[in-house]
Design an enzyme around this catalytic site. Structure first.
Site, PDB file in Angstrom:
ATOM      1  N   HIS A 180     -18.105   7.132  -1.572  1.00 28.92           N
ATOM      2  CA  HIS A 180     -19.129   7.273  -0.527  1.00 28.92           C
ATOM      3  C   HIS A 180     -19.772   8.652  -0.573  1.00 28.92           C
ATOM      4  CE1 HIS A 180     -17.258   3.884   2.110  1.00 28.92           C
ATOM      5  NE2 HIS A 180     -18.251   3.429   1.364  1.00 28.92           N
ATOM      6  N   LYS A 222     -17.208  -7.722   8.393  1.00 29.93           N
ATOM      7  CA  LYS A 222     -17.960  -6.491   8.697  1.00 29.93           C
ATOM      8  C   LYS A 222     -19.432  -6.756   8.442  1.00 29.93           C
ATOM      9  CE  LYS A 222     -15.069  -2.785   7.070  1.00 29.93           C
ATOM     10  NZ  LYS A 222     -15.226  -1.514   6.354  1.00 29.93           N
ATOM     11  N   LYS A 272      -8.347  -9.520  -0.762  1.00 29.21           N
ATOM     12  CA  LYS A 272      -9.114  -9.117   0.431  1.00 29.21           C
ATOM     13  C   LYS A 272      -8.721  -9.986   1.625  1.00 29.21           C
ATOM     14  CE  LYS A 272     -13.052  -7.328   2.557  1.00 29.21           C
ATOM     15  NZ  LYS A 272     -14.335  -6.687   2.527  1.00 29.21           N
ATOM     16  N   ARG A 281      -5.914  -2.355   6.426  1.00 31.06           N
ATOM     17  CA  ARG A 281      -7.256  -2.577   5.878  1.00 31.06           C
ATOM     18  C   ARG A 281      -7.800  -1.331   5.176  1.00 31.06           C
ATOM     19  NH1 ARG A 281     -11.885  -6.580   8.218  1.00 31.06           N
ATOM     20  NH2 ARG A 281     -13.430  -6.016   6.695  1.00 31.06           N
ATOM     21  N   ARG A 308     -26.448 -13.199  21.649  1.00 28.56           N
ATOM     22  CA  ARG A 308     -25.063 -12.681  21.758  1.00 28.56           C
ATOM     23  C   ARG A 308     -24.090 -13.365  20.813  1.00 28.56           C
ATOM     24  NH1 ARG A 308     -26.837 -12.809  26.933  1.00 28.56           N
ATOM     25  NH2 ARG A 308     -27.440 -10.746  27.676  1.00 28.56           N
ATOM     26  N   GLU A 317      -9.881  -3.078  10.755  1.00 28.89           N
ATOM     27  CA  GLU A 317      -9.687  -1.828  10.022  1.00 28.89           C
ATOM     28  C   GLU A 317      -8.899  -0.741  10.756  1.00 28.89           C
ATOM     29  OE1 GLU A 317     -12.203   0.733   6.952  1.00 28.89           O
ATOM     30  OE2 GLU A 317     -13.290  -0.318   8.505  1.00 28.89           O
ATOM     31  N   HIS A 326     -23.252   0.865  -5.643  1.00 33.99           N
ATOM     32  CA  HIS A 326     -22.041   1.098  -4.848  1.00 33.99           C
ATOM     33  C   HIS A 326     -20.764   0.991  -5.713  1.00 33.99           C
ATOM     34  CE1 HIS A 326     -19.194   0.977  -1.568  1.00 33.99           C
ATOM     35  NE2 HIS A 326     -18.746  -0.184  -2.019  1.00 33.99           N
ATOM     36  N   HIS A 370     -13.186   4.750  -2.381  1.00 35.63           N
ATOM     37  CA  HIS A 370     -14.377   4.845  -1.527  1.00 35.63           C
ATOM     38  C   HIS A 370     -14.542   6.210  -0.884  1.00 35.63           C
ATOM     39  CE1 HIS A 370     -14.423   0.596  -2.241  1.00 35.63           C
ATOM     40  NE2 HIS A 370     -15.516   0.422  -1.511  1.00 35.63           N
ATOM     41  N   ASN A 400     -10.193   0.846   0.955  1.00 37.07           N
ATOM     42  CA  ASN A 400     -11.084   1.992   0.710  1.00 37.07           C
ATOM     43  C   ASN A 400     -10.662   2.809  -0.504  1.00 37.07           C
ATOM     44  OD1 ASN A 400     -12.844   1.497   2.815  1.00 37.07           O
ATOM     45  ND2 ASN A 400     -11.512   2.524   4.293  1.00 37.07           N
ATOM     46  N   GLU A 443     -14.962  -3.446  -8.097  1.00 38.12           N
ATOM     47  CA  GLU A 443     -14.284  -3.797  -6.828  1.00 38.12           C
ATOM     48  C   GLU A 443     -13.107  -4.738  -7.114  1.00 38.12           C
ATOM     49  OE1 GLU A 443     -14.737  -2.598  -3.746  1.00 38.12           O
ATOM     50  OE2 GLU A 443     -16.795  -1.890  -3.604  1.00 38.12           O
TER      51      GLU A 443
HETATM   52  N1  NAD Z   1     -19.625  -5.918   4.706  1.00 34.59           N
HETATM   53  C1  NAD Z   1     -18.775  -5.414   3.836  1.00 34.59           C
HETATM   54  O1  NAD Z   1     -17.557  -5.503   3.988  1.00 34.59           O
HETATM   55  C2  NAD Z   1     -19.328  -4.749   2.606  1.00 34.59           C
HETATM   56  C3  NAD Z   1     -18.468  -4.437   1.536  1.00 34.59           C
HETATM   57  C4  NAD Z   1     -19.018  -3.873   0.385  1.00 34.59           C
HETATM   58  C5  NAD Z   1     -20.385  -3.638   0.313  1.00 34.59           C
HETATM   59  N2  NAD Z   1     -21.186  -3.940   1.375  1.00 34.59           N
HETATM   60  C6  NAD Z   1     -22.638  -3.695   1.320  1.00 34.59           C
HETATM   61  O2  NAD Z   1     -23.187  -4.515   0.287  1.00 34.59           O
HETATM   62  C7  NAD Z   1     -24.398  -3.911  -0.150  1.00 34.59           C
HETATM   63  C8  NAD Z   1     -24.480  -3.982  -1.647  1.00 34.59           C
HETATM   64  O3  NAD Z   1     -24.460  -5.329  -2.019  1.00 34.59           O
HETATM   65  P1  NAD Z   1     -24.767  -5.816  -3.504  1.00 34.59           P
HETATM   66  O4  NAD Z   1     -24.052  -4.964  -4.462  1.00 34.59           O
HETATM   67  O5  NAD Z   1     -24.520  -7.261  -3.487  1.00 34.59           O
HETATM   68  O6  NAD Z   1     -26.296  -5.447  -3.701  1.00 34.59           O
HETATM   69  P2  NAD Z   1     -27.671  -6.113  -3.214  1.00 34.59           P
HETATM   70  O7  NAD Z   1     -27.467  -7.036  -2.097  1.00 34.59           O
HETATM   71  O8  NAD Z   1     -28.594  -4.970  -3.040  1.00 34.59           O
HETATM   72  O9  NAD Z   1     -28.104  -6.949  -4.500  1.00 34.59           O
HETATM   73  C9  NAD Z   1     -28.357  -6.294  -5.709  1.00 34.59           C
HETATM   74  C10 NAD Z   1     -29.529  -6.907  -6.453  1.00 34.59           C
HETATM   75  O10 NAD Z   1     -29.120  -8.133  -7.014  1.00 34.59           O
HETATM   76  C11 NAD Z   1     -30.113  -9.129  -6.776  1.00 34.59           C
HETATM   77  N3  NAD Z   1     -29.417 -10.404  -6.786  1.00 34.59           N
HETATM   78  C12 NAD Z   1     -28.578 -10.902  -5.858  1.00 34.59           C
HETATM   79  N4  NAD Z   1     -28.048 -12.039  -6.303  1.00 34.59           N
HETATM   80  C13 NAD Z   1     -28.571 -12.281  -7.512  1.00 34.59           C
HETATM   81  C14 NAD Z   1     -28.397 -13.305  -8.479  1.00 34.59           C
HETATM   82  N5  NAD Z   1     -27.516 -14.282  -8.306  1.00 34.59           N
HETATM   83  N6  NAD Z   1     -29.123 -13.245  -9.616  1.00 34.59           N
HETATM   84  C15 NAD Z   1     -29.981 -12.227  -9.840  1.00 34.59           C
HETATM   85  N7  NAD Z   1     -30.169 -11.214  -8.980  1.00 34.59           N
HETATM   86  C16 NAD Z   1     -29.463 -11.246  -7.828  1.00 34.59           C
HETATM   87  C17 NAD Z   1     -30.716  -8.745  -5.472  1.00 34.59           C
HETATM   88  O11 NAD Z   1     -31.994  -9.305  -5.349  1.00 34.59           O
HETATM   89  C18 NAD Z   1     -30.732  -7.217  -5.590  1.00 34.59           C
HETATM   90  O12 NAD Z   1     -31.882  -6.810  -6.267  1.00 34.59           O
HETATM   91  C19 NAD Z   1     -24.404  -2.503   0.394  1.00 34.59           C
HETATM   92  O13 NAD Z   1     -25.343  -2.416   1.431  1.00 34.59           O
HETATM   93  C20 NAD Z   1     -22.996  -2.301   0.932  1.00 34.59           C
HETATM   94  O14 NAD Z   1     -22.968  -1.434   2.027  1.00 34.59           O
HETATM   95  C21 NAD Z   1     -20.686  -4.494   2.510  1.00 34.59           C
HETATM   96 ZN    ZN Z   2     -16.907  -1.200  -1.751  1.00 27.81          ZN
END
Ligand code: NAD
Ligand code: ZN
Length: 405
Positions: free
Chosen positions: A295, A186, A270, A284, A164, A280, A308, A291, A288, A228
């Site tokens: 999306h 999030k 942020k 907040r 939990r 949100e 993304h 987005h 978006n 972003e």
């Molecule tokens: N929680 C939130 O508020 C929020 C906001 C925006 C996006 N997201 C989520 O984030 C995700 C996308 O994240 P992302 O863009 O970081 O992609 P990801 O986590 O898929 O990473 C992208 C690639 O980069 C590689 N990688 C990571 N760090 C590295 C480094 N330092 N050197 C070399 N390679 C590296 C990873 O192995 C992967 O292959 C999505 O699922 C999205 O929904 C969440």
């Molecule tokens: Zn985003």
């Protein structure tokens, strides 16, 4: 893959002095590098949320000091640390984190998950939770997420629901995760029916952002994160936007000072927005920007065509066109936004049918009472949220993004 708790840790090669005030000099000593003194500035940005505010620390080389920062936020003396990461990230940066945990005398286990969006699902969280139980995790345990947004969202959700709720420290390793995903609490995973459909708000105890880890990130992922940051400029920070316009060559070459600045400024935006509005509802939603159409583009292309950040970039282009067509901003503002995005391109071509994007728009989970809400620029640094946009204008903007590549 489970790593046993180390019985005894090697002694530090050099004494590390790590202070947590702003802009301090610090001395680095590690097993892999000789002791030496680096002048570096570590920025601290507070995220003010209930029940517990937390700091985002930003500094080149910070990963080497992660152990000390993790120790600072440990729930209790006997806490164990569970590092969740992917093999890709572990190969590059896991060693630095592990050495730092060892120097801080923290017992830890490393748990690996697969990378990529398909791994961000409930089964992964369940497997990680099972592994934590096998390794003796309890309520005093702490999760450290080392990776991009996929690892951060999954490990954050694991921490939110394990017994939990146990604390989590986010150590984002992609630019997108540093400026966006790791901050704000999030967490969640995907269902077959859509992205991020199961999740929880679970604020981290701290977020450790080391721009140096971006040196191994591939170019496309890096540029996706920059969009972003541009978004943060458009919605709330004109100076950041203008800096990104002026310094695009240096930023694209990953100039350290320029990178540290845009990361810090984006995080500040942020953090301010999240602090003002944790759950949100209103403010907040400005995060978006880009987005709504972004999306829809991701969904219409099965989450495999765009990263993304790239989809968000195209979404910002559509939002700029919608805003100028609807008289919400002058044409000149829309043109500035589009030129800035193009400077950080190229973007993948939009190959899907506009109708597919339009039908996804109305299915977006952020639709309120059946109306699609858009975050639209009024000027650089100021946006407004509206659902009052003629369908014809939306259609034209979605059709026009096909011209960008
Ligand atoms: N929680 C939130 O508020 C929020 C906001 C925006 C996006 N997201 C989520 O984030 C995700 C996308 O994240 P992302 O863009 O970081 O992609 P990801 O986590 O898929 O990473 C992208 C690639 O980069 C590689 N990688 C990571 N760090 C590295 C480094 N330092 N050197 C070399 N390679 C590296 C990873 O192995 C992967 O292959 C999505 O699922 C999205 O929904 C969440
Ligand atoms: Zn985003």
């Amino acid at each position: 893959m489970l790593r046993p708790f180390p019985e005894a840790f090697p002694r530090e090669a050099g004494r590390a002095h790590w202070n947590c005030r702003r802009n301090l000099d610090y001395k680095i000593g590690s097993q892999s590098a000789p002791s030496f003194i680096i002048r570096s500035s570590v920025k601290r940005i507070k995220v003010r949320v209930k029940p517990q505010s937390y700091d985002v620390l930003i500094g080149a080389g910070l990963l080497r000091h992660a152990g000390r920062e993790v120790r600072r936020v440990l729930p209790s003396k006997g806490s164990r640390v569970f590092v969740v990461t992917s093999s890709n990230v572990r190969k590059r940066w896991g060693g630095v984190l592990e050495q730092s945990l060892q120097r801080a005398r923290l017992p830890y286990v490393v748990l690996e998950m697969n990378d990529g969006e398909p791994a961000k699902h409930l089964a992964t969280v369940e497997q990680l939770a099972e592994q934590m139980v096998q390794a003796g995790a309890d309520r005093k345990s702490l999760v450290v997420a080392l990776g991009g947004g996929v690892v951060g969202d999954s490990a954050g959700f694991l921490a939110a629901i394990f017994l939990r709720g146990v604390p989590v420290v986010q150590i984002p390793t992609t630019l997108l995760a540093q400026v966006d995903a790791s901050i704000g609490g999030k967490t969640g995973v995907n269902l077959k029916g859509g992205k991020n459909l199961v999740g929880a708000f679970h604020q981290p105890r701290t977020v450790l952002v080391d721009p140096d880890v971006l040196s191994t990130l591939d170019d496309r992922e890096f540029r996706a994160g920059l969009f972003e940051s541009l978004k943060c400029g458009v919605i709330r920070d004109k100076a950041l936007f203008e800096f990104m316009v002026r310094k695009s060559p240096q930023i694209l070459q990953r100039n350290k000072a320029a990178l540290q600045k845009i990361i810090t400024d984006s995080i500040r935006v942020k953090a301010q927005v999240v602090s003002a509005d944790e759950k949100e509802s209103d403010l907040r939603r400005i995060l978006n920007f880009g987005h709504t159409v972004g999306h829809a583009l991701e969904a219409a292309t099965g989450y495999s065509h765009f990263l993304h950040g790239e989809a968000v970039a195209l979404g910002m282009i559509a939002a700029a066109d919608i805003a100028s067509s609807a008289g919400i901003c002058p044409q000149e503002v829309a043109d500035q936004i589009k030129a800035a995005i193009q400077a950080y391109g190229p973007l993948p071509k939009v190959t899907c049918a506009s109708d597919a994007v339009l039908s996804r728009l109305s299915a977006d989970k952020k639709t309120v009472a059946g109306a699609v809400h858009f975050v639209l620029p009024q000027k650089i640094g100021k946006v407004k949220i509206t659902s009052d946009i003629p369908a014809e204008i939306i259609k034209r903007a979605v059709e026009q993004i096909k011209n960008y590549a």
